[in-house]
Design a protein around this motif. Structure first.
Motif, PDB file in Angstrom:
ATOM      1  N   VAL A  11      -1.963  -6.640  -8.960  1.00 55.77           N
ATOM      2  CA  VAL A  11      -2.108  -5.332  -9.592  1.00 55.77           C
ATOM      3  C   VAL A  11      -1.383  -4.319  -8.719  1.00 55.77           C
ATOM      4  CG1 VAL A  11      -4.318  -5.859 -10.706  1.00 55.77           C
ATOM      5  CG2 VAL A  11      -4.287  -4.871  -8.405  1.00 55.77           C
ATOM      6  N   THR A  12      -1.045  -3.180  -9.306  1.00 54.12           N
ATOM      7  CA  THR A  12      -0.389  -2.107  -8.558  1.00 54.12           C
ATOM      8  C   THR A  12      -1.359  -0.950  -8.419  1.00 54.12           C
ATOM      9  OG1 THR A  12       1.787  -2.748  -9.407  1.00 54.12           O
ATOM     10  CG2 THR A  12       1.560  -0.512  -8.530  1.00 54.12           C
ATOM     11  N   LEU A  13      -1.475  -0.439  -7.195  1.00 55.78           N
ATOM     12  CA  LEU A  13      -2.362   0.693  -6.942  1.00 55.78           C
ATOM     13  C   LEU A  13      -1.546   1.963  -6.764  1.00 55.78           C
ATOM     14  CD1 LEU A  13      -4.904  -0.781  -4.334  1.00 55.78           C
ATOM     15  CD2 LEU A  13      -5.145  -0.611  -6.814  1.00 55.78           C
ATOM     16  N   ASP A  14      -2.036   3.047  -7.337  1.00 56.59           N
ATOM     17  CA  ASP A  14      -1.416   4.358  -7.164  1.00 56.59           C
ATOM     18  C   ASP A  14      -2.347   5.175  -6.271  1.00 56.59           C
ATOM     19  OD1 ASP A  14      -0.404   7.087  -9.407  1.00 56.59           O
ATOM     20  OD2 ASP A  14       0.083   6.617  -7.324  1.00 56.59           O
ATOM     21  N   ALA A  19      -3.213   7.483   2.347  1.00 60.72           N
ATOM     22  CA  ALA A  19      -4.334   6.610   1.986  1.00 60.72           C
ATOM     23  C   ALA A  19      -4.484   5.488   3.012  1.00 60.72           C
ATOM     24  CB  ALA A  19      -4.123   6.026   0.597  1.00 60.72           C
ATOM     25  N   ARG A  20      -5.715   5.053   3.197  1.00 69.36           N
ATOM     26  CA  ARG A  20      -6.028   4.007   4.162  1.00 69.36           C
ATOM     27  C   ARG A  20      -6.518   2.753   3.440  1.00 69.36           C
ATOM     28  NH1 ARG A  20      -6.456   6.602   9.240  1.00 69.36           N
ATOM     29  NH2 ARG A  20      -6.438   8.863   9.021  1.00 69.36           N
ATOM     30  N   LEU A  52      -1.732   3.291   4.944  1.00 67.95           N
ATOM     31  CA  LEU A  52      -0.840   2.514   4.095  1.00 67.95           C
ATOM     32  C   LEU A  52       0.450   3.272   3.815  1.00 67.95           C
ATOM     33  CD1 LEU A  52      -3.526   1.283   1.543  1.00 67.95           C
ATOM     34  CD2 LEU A  52      -2.584   0.026   3.492  1.00 67.95           C
ATOM     35  N   ASP A  53       1.527   2.515   3.634  1.00 71.50           N
ATOM     36  CA  ASP A  53       2.824   3.070   3.277  1.00 71.50           C
ATOM     37  C   ASP A  53       3.198   2.630   1.872  1.00 71.50           C
ATOM     38  OD1 ASP A  53       3.339   4.335   5.781  1.00 71.50           O
ATOM     39  OD2 ASP A  53       3.835   2.362   6.627  1.00 71.50           O
ATOM     40  N   GLU A  57       2.371  -4.532   0.783  1.00 70.54           N
ATOM     41  CA  GLU A  57       1.750  -5.633   0.050  1.00 70.54           C
ATOM     42  C   GLU A  57       0.336  -5.801   0.577  1.00 70.54           C
ATOM     43  OE1 GLU A  57       3.800  -9.554  -0.645  1.00 70.54           O
ATOM     44  OE2 GLU A  57       2.138 -10.214   0.646  1.00 70.54           O
ATOM     45  N   LEU A  58      -0.637  -5.625  -0.296  1.00 74.61           N
ATOM     46  CA  LEU A  58      -2.037  -5.740   0.093  1.00 74.61           C
ATOM     47  C   LEU A  58      -2.603  -7.031  -0.478  1.00 74.61           C
ATOM     48  CD1 LEU A  58      -3.191  -2.101  -0.818  1.00 74.61           C
ATOM     49  CD2 LEU A  58      -2.041  -2.905   1.247  1.00 74.61           C
ATOM     50  N   ALA A  59      -3.461  -7.673   0.281  1.00 76.57           N
ATOM     51  CA  ALA A  59      -4.117  -8.883  -0.205  1.00 76.57           C
ATOM     52  C   ALA A  59      -5.610  -8.759   0.042  1.00 76.57           C
ATOM     53  CB  ALA A  59      -3.569 -10.114   0.516  1.00 76.57           C
TER      54      ALA A  59
END
Length: 205
Positions: A11-14, A19-20, A52-53, A57-59
């Motif tokens: 999924v993509t987060l906006d 944001a952390r 976060l930048d 890529e977050l898991a």
């Protein structure tokens, strides 16, 4: 399970600037459904305060299949008490382990040794060295302690215990820990024999 809940592999987060990881976890709380999750950022575990930048890529990492136990933090200390190898071995007991290797360095040839240490830094070095050995050799657990003050003839001044699935890793991990402790920990020793004292020559870390 998370993939099934999301109905997609990703999924993509906006998220807003600055944001952390904690914000991302909050955004995904409905998907998490109460699971105790941690997050990896660009394939490395990250604490909740990590900023976060864009494009990271977050898991989401649920509890791994091995259960709650992972490579644990080592148990280490610098102490004026007499060392006990049996007690140290108890610190590395682990159901995954098929091998336990121990090492003791004992006073030899002289009446006694007197150890002096920069104790706070020495304790940190023991912990860092042991933690790195756990990661490098795939150890189940590691424990190390070094005595300060007077250590009589034949008594241990340093002790190491490690556990691992196989003996090769256990031997290698124990060897690395003791070799690096001797080379890097800010600990000095003085030989005492027949009333004469002599600082043992050291080497630059």
């Amino acid at each position: 399970m998370l993939r099934d809940r999301a109905g997609a592999p990703s999924v993509t987060l906006d998220l807003p600037d600055g944001a952390r990881v904690s914000d991302a976890l909050e955004e995904l709380s409905a998907l998490a459904g109460g699971l105790p999750l941690v997050m990896a950022v660009n394939r490395e575990y990250a604490g909740e305060e990590r900023v976060l930048d864009p494009g990271d890529e977050l898991a989401l990492i649920p509890p791994v299949s091995g259960g709650e136990r992972t490579a644990t933090d080592p148990w280490t200390r610098v102490t004026g008490e007499r060392l006990s190898l049996d007690a140290l071995c108890e610190r590395v007991r682990d159901p995954r382990a098929g091998a336990v290797v121990t090492f003791q360095g004992v006073t030899r040839e002289v009446e006694l040794l007197h150890y002096e240490a920069y104790e706070e830094m020495a304790a940190e070095r023991l912990a860092d060295i042991s933690r790195q050995a756990i990661e490098r050799h795939g150890l189940c657990a590691a424990a190390a302690e070094h005595r300060v003050g007077e250590v009589p003839l034949s008594e241990p001044s340093v002790a190491v215990a490690v556990s691992a699935p196989h003996r090769e890793e256990a031997f290698a991990g124990a060897r690395e820990i003791i070799d690096r402790v001797k080379a890097e920990a800010p600990i000095w020793k003085k030989e005492v024999e027949a009333g004469q004292e002599r600082w043992v020559e050291g080497r630059r870390p």
